[in-house]
Design an enzyme around this catalytic site. Structure first.
Site, PDB file in Angstrom:
ATOM      1  N   ARG A 142       0.854  -1.195   0.000  1.00 38.31           N
ATOM      2  CA  ARG A 142       0.000   0.000   0.000  1.00 38.31           C
ATOM      3  C   ARG A 142       0.883   1.235   0.000  1.00 38.31           C
ATOM      4  NH1 ARG A 142      -2.732   3.177   4.659  1.00 38.31           N
ATOM      5  NH2 ARG A 142      -3.920   4.678   3.435  1.00 38.31           N
TER       6      ARG A 142
ATOM      7  N   HIS B 283      -2.953  11.007   0.467  1.00 34.25           N
ATOM      8  CA  HIS B 283      -2.461  10.762   1.831  1.00 34.25           C
ATOM      9  C   HIS B 283      -1.859  12.062   2.351  1.00 34.25           C
ATOM     10  CE1 HIS B 283      -1.022   7.479   4.750  1.00 34.25           C
ATOM     11  NE2 HIS B 283      -0.763   8.633   5.314  1.00 34.25           N
TER      12      HIS B 283
ATOM     13  N   GLU C 216      -7.536   8.562   6.065  1.00 33.98           N
ATOM     14  CA  GLU C 216      -7.856   9.199   7.337  1.00 33.98           C
ATOM     15  C   GLU C 216      -8.446  10.611   7.199  1.00 33.98           C
ATOM     16  OE1 GLU C 216      -4.635   9.012  10.106  1.00 33.98           O
ATOM     17  OE2 GLU C 216      -4.528   6.837   9.967  1.00 33.98           O
TER      18      GLU C 216
ATOM     19  N   GLU D 142      -3.505   0.023   8.078  1.00 33.53           N
ATOM     20  CA  GLU D 142      -2.361   0.443   8.891  1.00 33.53           C
ATOM     21  C   GLU D 142      -2.515  -0.050  10.332  1.00 33.53           C
ATOM     22  OE1 GLU D 142      -1.299   4.609   8.987  1.00 33.53           O
ATOM     23  OE2 GLU D 142      -1.799   4.802   6.858  1.00 33.53           O
TER      24      GLU D 142
END
Ligand SMILES: O=S(=O)(O)CCCN1CCN(CCO[C@@H]2O[C@H](CO)[C@@H](O)[C@H](O)[C@H]2O)CC1
Length: 494
Positions: free
Chosen positions: A84, A129, A174, A387
């Site tokens: 990933r 990200h 996130e 994660e």
């Protein structure tokens, strides 16, 4: 005869896949090489070194931009099923918009993807990200609703350029951290402090961007590429301080809904839209604070439908947990703020082991409880742990505490699979190597490979945890007695 009742050693089901995770700004370096444009982390680390614990930047990081062959070899040696990684938006679209494509950026990710496929490692690509192109921040960043369509144009380029080989997409990593820490509490770039306002506007745009990017895939690319699009949400396990107290149960539930439900309810719940408790509480708080309307924007019916069911899997980042109780009076919480809207006081047990990160305490059972909560609350989605990992500040190669963390948390995953029948299909360890840990710079190390940042070549060295993780992948189970060669056995009894 004395019967030894050995605890049933569960194994990972056949087909369960293991990987490792990284992110572009944290490992690539080459911040202004190869035609890449500036992003908000370049800008913040250059202009505000005071915000980074060691005053460092990701300018060079692990120099992975120049090391695809070496990094893929690390992955091959580990024997992972997937890798990933995230794509730097600014490397593909230097000004953020799809009117200028940087071919060198396309070439870099093509090389990485092709090497992975040649090594029979599945690429799992995160589109975003945290490294937003700076020009998009200059038109407001995620609180600007127009950024949703600009993101969809970026996603379109990724599907077109890489979708013939990449069939596992994660839109956002996130969103709660991107929005709450980026636009409300200054924990992350661009470090704005519009408490109780910036985070909600950011999330609104981001959820619409995610839903539209998902629909685009199914409208224009699925027929041909047959891939999947999901999202990665991070969550702690929030538990009532007192299991018997209704007040504490409500406080833990509010924490869940304001951190995880914020994004999971619109995407994974039957009804879609923000959680009811968010809508009602923020409405009431906003009125009390004299706002003309709620600080929480509302979706149109069409937007609710675009976002509902817009993920083929539930990507979960999990590290730690908290106990929650009610706040004794919210007078001391900033108004307006996300925390005052939640009105819960959450804390970590002093009994839990610490790590190299102030917020990361070790409570493995929290992962199993969280997996069960997600299964029960949403429509039992396929969950991929994207994660999970442990930090230290020592950089020791004999990282027994990280081995303990992985073994303990993976045991909880086995229990969730075999005893709670949670549909977990993948697990990625954070991280392949030590890297730029955001506002903590290079002081906190999460890697299963050690990186010597004082050496210009940023050499990688496998820690004990790399060998242990390799053994777990090979055997499909946890073995507390396994000690890799050249390492002293860990002392598990103290
Ligand atoms: O406000 S401060 O900065 O003073 C302290 C807040 C620290 N945050 C807490 C939430 N955490 C979510 C996990 O963040 C994830 O986990 C990894 C380890 O952190 C990161 O490296 C990954 O990029 C990220 O996906 C990120 C760090």
């Amino acid at each position: 005869t004395l019967l030894f009742c050995v605890k049933a050693q569960y194994e990972f089901p056949t087909g369960f896949e293991f990987g490792v995770a990284t992110a572009s700004y944290q490992i690539e370096g080459a911040w202004n090489d190869g035609g890449k444009g500036e992003n908000i982390w370049d800008r913040m680390t250059h202009e505000r070194p005071d915000l980074i614990e060691d005053g460092s930047t990701g300018d060079d990081a692990c120099r992975s931009y120049y090391k695809t062959e070496e990094d893929v070899r690390l992955l091959t040696d580990l024997g992972v099923d997937f890798y990933r990684f995230s794509i730097s938006w600014s490397r593909i679209l230097p000004n953020g918009h799809a009117n200028q494509i940087n071919q060198e950026g396309i070439d870099y990710y093509n090389e990485l993807i092709n090497r992975l496929i040649a090594a029979e490692i599945t690429p799992f690509v995160t589109m975003f990200h945290w490294d937003l192109p700076q020009p998009l921040q200059e038109i407001g960043g995620w609180p600007n609703p127009f950024v949703a369509d600009i993101f969809v144009d970026y996603a379109n380029i990724l599907y077109k350029e890489f979708g013939d080989r990449v069939t596992n997409w994660i839109t956002f990593n996130e969103p709660a951290v991107v929005c709450e820490q980026g636009y409300s509490t200054a924990g992350k770039a661009p470090a704005y402090t519009q408490e109780g306002i910036g985070g909600y506007l950011c999330a609104h745009t981001l959820l619409i961007a995610h839903g539209k990017a998902y629909r685009l895939y199914y409208r224009d690319y699925f027929e041909e590429q047959r891939g999947r699009v999901g999202i990665t949400l991070d969550s702690w396990m929030y538990m009532p301080e007192d299991e018997e107290s209704q007040e504490d149960q409500d406080a833990a539930e509010r924490a869940f809904q304001f951190f995880l439900g914020w994004y999971a309810n619109p995407i994974f719940s039957e009804e879609g839209d923000y959680p009811e408790v968010m809508k009602s509480r923020i409405e009431a708080q906003s009125q009390e604070e004299g706002f003309r309307s709620s600080r929480l924007p509302s979706f149109t019916d069409e937007e609710i439908e675009i976002i509902k069911g817009s993920a083929d899997f539930f990507g979960l980042n999990h590290y730690t947990s908290e106990y929650c109780t009610t706040v004794t009076g919210t007078e001391d919480l900033p108004r307006p703020s996300h925390s005052a809207d939640i009105d819960a006081f959450c804390y970590q047990s002093p009994d839990w082991e610490s790590s190299g990160s102030s917020w990361l305490k070790v409570y493995p059972e929290g992962l199993r409880k969280l997996l069960v909560w997600i299964k029960q609350r949403y429509i039992n989605p396929e969950i991929m742990i994207t994660e999970n990992g442990f930090s230290d500040r020592t950089g020791t190669l004999a990282d027994c505490r990280r081995v303990n963390y992985f073994n303990s948390y993976l045991e909880q995953v086995l229990l969730a699979i075999h005893e709670d029948e949670v549909n977990v299909t993948r697990y990625a360890a954070w991280s392949l190597m030590d890297n730029f840990e955001w506002r903590q710079g290079y002081t906190e190390r999460f890697g299963i490979h050690y990186v010597d940042f004082d050496d210009d070549d940023k050499p990688r060295t496998p820690k004990m945890s790399a060998f242990v993780f390799k053994n777990i992948i090979q055997t499909g189970g946890i073995d507390w007695d396994y000690t890799p060669e050249a390492f002293p056995p860990c002392d598990w009894d103290n």
